[in-house]
Scaffold this motif. Sequence first.
Motif, PDB file in Angstrom:
ATOM      1  N   LEU A 177     -13.961  -0.480  -1.520  1.00 17.67           N
ATOM      2  CA  LEU A 177     -13.099  -0.583  -2.311  1.00 17.67           C
ATOM      3  C   LEU A 177     -11.705  -1.129  -1.546  1.00 17.67           C
ATOM      4  N   PRO A 178     -10.712  -1.651  -2.048  1.00 15.77           N
ATOM      5  CA  PRO A 178      -9.646  -2.178  -1.259  1.00 15.77           C
ATOM      6  C   PRO A 178      -8.666  -0.997  -1.337  1.00 15.77           C
ATOM      7  N   PRO A 179      -7.648  -0.837  -0.516  1.00 19.17           N
ATOM      8  CA  PRO A 179      -6.719   0.401  -0.456  1.00 19.17           C
ATOM      9  C   PRO A 179      -5.957   0.784  -1.669  1.00 19.17           C
ATOM     10  N   VAL A 180      -5.670  -0.396  -2.331  1.00 25.49           N
ATOM     11  CA  VAL A 180      -4.992  -0.072  -3.685  1.00 25.49           C
ATOM     12  C   VAL A 180      -6.006   0.860  -4.652  1.00 25.49           C
ATOM     13  N   SER A 181      -7.245   0.622  -4.550  1.00 27.65           N
ATOM     14  CA  SER A 181      -7.959   1.462  -5.550  1.00 27.65           C
ATOM     15  C   SER A 181      -8.242   2.781  -5.041  1.00 27.65           C
ATOM     16  N   ILE A 182      -8.410   2.844  -3.682  1.00 30.33           N
ATOM     17  CA  ILE A 182      -8.644   4.017  -2.960  1.00 30.33           C
ATOM     18  C   ILE A 182      -7.640   5.081  -3.363  1.00 30.33           C
ATOM     19  N   ILE A 183      -6.315   4.351  -3.196  1.00 31.88           N
ATOM     20  CA  ILE A 183      -5.098   5.547  -3.377  1.00 31.88           C
ATOM     21  C   ILE A 183      -4.947   6.269  -4.809  1.00 31.88           C
ATOM     22  N   LEU A 184      -5.080   5.172  -5.687  1.00 31.86           N
ATOM     23  CA  LEU A 184      -4.781   5.643  -7.304  1.00 31.86           C
ATOM     24  C   LEU A 184      -6.090   6.493  -7.643  1.00 31.86           C
ATOM     25  N   THR A 231       0.856  -1.165  -0.079  1.00 34.33           N
ATOM     26  CA  THR A 231       0.112   0.011  -0.012  1.00 34.33           C
ATOM     27  C   THR A 231       0.813   1.183   0.063  1.00 34.33           C
ATOM     28  N   MET A 232       2.080   1.195   0.665  1.00 35.70           N
ATOM     29  CA  MET A 232       2.720   2.481   0.816  1.00 35.70           C
ATOM     30  C   MET A 232       3.591   2.469  -0.429  1.00 35.70           C
TER      31      MET A 232
END
Length: 450
Positions: A350-357, A160-161
Motif C-alpha cells: 500500500l502507499p502511505p496515504v492508505s496506510i495512514i487512513l 503524507t503529514m
Amino acid sequence: MSVAAIGFLYAGATLSAMLAGIPIAFALGFVALAFMFFFMPGASLDTVAQNVYEEMASITLLSIPLFILKGAAIGRSKAGQDLYSAMHAWMHKIPGGLGIANVFACALFAAMAGSSPATCSAIGSAGIPEMRKRGYSPGFAAGIIAAGGTLGILLPPSITMILYAVAAEQSLGRLFLAGIGPGLLLVGLFAAWSVYRFRSEYAAAKDAYERHGTASAILAEDTYSMRQRFSTLPRVLPFVILLTGVMVALYGGYATPSETAGLGGLLALGLIAVIYGVWRPKDVTPILAATLRESTMLMLIIGMSLLYAYVMSYLHISQSAAAAIVAMQLSKWVLLVTILGLVILLGFFLPPVSIILMTAPIILPPLKAAGFDLVWFGVVMTITMEMGLIHPPVGLNIFVIKNIAPDIPLKDIIWGTLPFVILMAVAILILCLVPGIAMWLPNWLLPSTR
C-alpha cells in the motif's frame, strides 16, 4: 457473527481485492460497500455519498491539491536541473561531492515540491546521467536519487503529514516542524554513506588503474571558478526564497496551511513564468492537467480510505483491535516495534496515504495510552513509510528511477537502495533514543499548542 470474525473477514477481503490487481481506491471502496450491504442497516448505502463528503469536508485536506499544483509547476520546469547544477558547483571539492550534491538537491527540491516521485524525476533526470558519466556505478547513482526522493514525504510541505494530521487530529504546523530535524538527520546519513561509497569506488578504480592502466571517469577531478559557482545562483535563489516565504507565512501565523498552499502554488507559477518563460497556454496546460490528474487520484484514494475506516469503526473492528492490542499489555517499546513492523509489512502493498487512513483508528489509541507523543510518532511512522517507497515489491521510487534510467537493471536499483533502507532504520533508532531531534523545533516555535 463475532466482531473478531468480521474483522478477519474484512482483512481477508481487502487483501484478496489487492492481490486481484484492483486499483487501491476501488478495492477499498468495493470492500467497504460490500460490508455495508451485508453487515450494516440497509439505509446506510443511501448515505455513502454523504458520509464520504462529511469525512472529506476538511479545510486541511484543501491544501493537498494546492501543494500538488506547486509541486507540478516546479517539477515541470528546469528548476531541478538548475538546483542540481548549483549544488554540484559548490560541493565538487568534497570527496563524493557529486553524490552529496544530489542528496542536497533532492532535499531542497522535496521541500519545494512535497512529492517523492516528482523529486526523483526532476533531480534524477539530470543527476543519474551525470553521476554515471563521472564513473559512479549505476546502482549507487540510482540508490542516491531513489532515497533522496523519499524526503518528499517527510520535509514540509508533506502531503503524507497533512493526512496524518487529519487522521490523528494533531497540529499540522507542529508536524511540519517536527519533520525538519529528522529530515536533516537523514540528509546527513545519506551524505555520509555517499562519501563512504564514493571512497570505496574511487579506491577500486585507482587500484585498477595502477594494475591495468584502465582509467575510470571517477578518477577525474572537476574544477569550478568562483565566477562559475556564483553564476548558478540566480536561477536557484528565487525558489529558495519561495520556500522560505511559504514557511514564514505558515509558522509566522500570517496564513493557514490551505492559504499557504495556495500562495505557494501561485508564486511557483509566477516564478517559472518569469525565469523559464513557462506562461503560454500550451506550457501551463500540462501543469494543470498533471495537477488535476494527481489530485483526483489522490483524493479518490483518500475518500475511499475514509469510507473504509468509517465502516471499520461502525462495525467496531478498529475499536476491538485497539482494545486487543492494549489488553496484550506489551511494553512501550515492544508495542512500538510491533506497530512499525506492521507499517513496514503494509508498505509492501500500500502507499502511505492508505496506510495512514486505514491504520490510524487501530494503532493510535494504544500508542497514546502507552505515553507516546503522537506528533513524534507521526515523524517515525513517516520515515518507516519512506522505506516502502524504496523496497520491493511496490517501491514506487524504484520504478520511477527505472522509468528515467531504463538501461539500469532493476536488480542493481534495488541493491543500490538497500543501504539507504538500513540508514532509515538507524534514523528511527536515533529518534527513539533522542526524541528531541524531532520535537525541539515544534516545542520552541509552537509551545502553546501542546
